[in-house]
Write an enzyme that holds these catalytic residues in place. Sequence first.
Site, mmCIF file in Angstrom:
data_model
loop_
_atom_site.group_PDB
_atom_site.id
_atom_site.type_symbol
_atom_site.label_atom_id
_atom_site.label_comp_id
_atom_site.label_asym_id
_atom_site.label_seq_id
_atom_site.Cartn_x
_atom_site.Cartn_y
_atom_site.Cartn_z
ATOM 1 N N ASP A 188 10.946 73.408 -5.375
ATOM 2 C CA ASP A 188 10.585 74.515 -4.491
ATOM 3 C C ASP A 188 9.119 74.469 -4.084
ATOM 4 O O ASP A 188 8.222 74.444 -4.932
ATOM 5 C CB ASP A 188 10.884 75.858 -5.172
ATOM 6 C CG ASP A 188 12.367 76.058 -5.394
ATOM 7 O OD1 ASP A 188 13.101 76.097 -4.393
ATOM 8 O OD2 ASP A 188 12.791 76.153 -6.559
ATOM 9 N N ASP A 196 8.748 68.272 -8.679
ATOM 10 C CA ASP A 196 9.165 69.657 -8.588
ATOM 11 C C ASP A 196 9.994 69.780 -7.310
ATOM 12 O O ASP A 196 10.038 68.844 -6.499
ATOM 13 C CB ASP A 196 7.933 70.556 -8.543
ATOM 14 C CG ASP A 196 8.280 72.027 -8.433
ATOM 15 O OD1 ASP A 196 9.144 72.489 -9.186
ATOM 16 O OD2 ASP A 196 7.694 72.712 -7.567
#
Length: 224
Positions: free
Chosen positions: A16, A14
């Site tokens: 953020d 991922d």
Amino acid sequence: MRSLPTGAEAVVFDCDGLLVDTEDCWTVAESAIFAAHGRPFGPAQKALVIGRTLGAAGKAMADHFGRPGAGEELAAELFERVRGELARGATALPGAMELVRACTERVPVAVASNSPRELLETALRSAGLVDFFAHSFAADEVRSPKPAPDLYLTACRALGVAPTSSVAFEDSATGVASARAAGLHVAVVPSLAGTDLDHDWLGTSLADPQLLAWAETLECERVP
């Protein structure tokens, strides 16, 4: 607690709040929208939107504000506010650069993000991570973003590996649900302290020495 598999064939990250310290950018933007509606913004409110797409976050805010139908408007406002915050720059989170480099030297890697392409590119470039990833996938590039499995399945197909032989790194319940639905093993560093998330490995930072030690167990074949 389970553990990460040795000899995994690929790693999908991922972005953020996991690789890049962008959650402050999102929180500033989200809290401004809540304040404009006369609402407080704390951990409970953050939990409503963290890890979601702009569209899903907009709908969640609209429901919370009692403004049904205002989801698109709020999503557009959130996008502009986050874009402005990211323009000031974002940095890689502790351990991110080292772990990504260690994984990249051994197996194919990718990014699977619930942010739109523009914000994903800005975050990775600002943090000095963009050149590590030949493959990255954004929420606006799949039919159904997280928590659906599409982003992780798309990443694994592009890398030429089975999801069950791959590891996802996540920080939110939305992302974990996506990775699990796709069949990946999951390492978790929660963005929200105290969050109880499904995991195979759980830590407080990507700088945890266990992770670099694990990276050394990956199949040693550098992918061009």
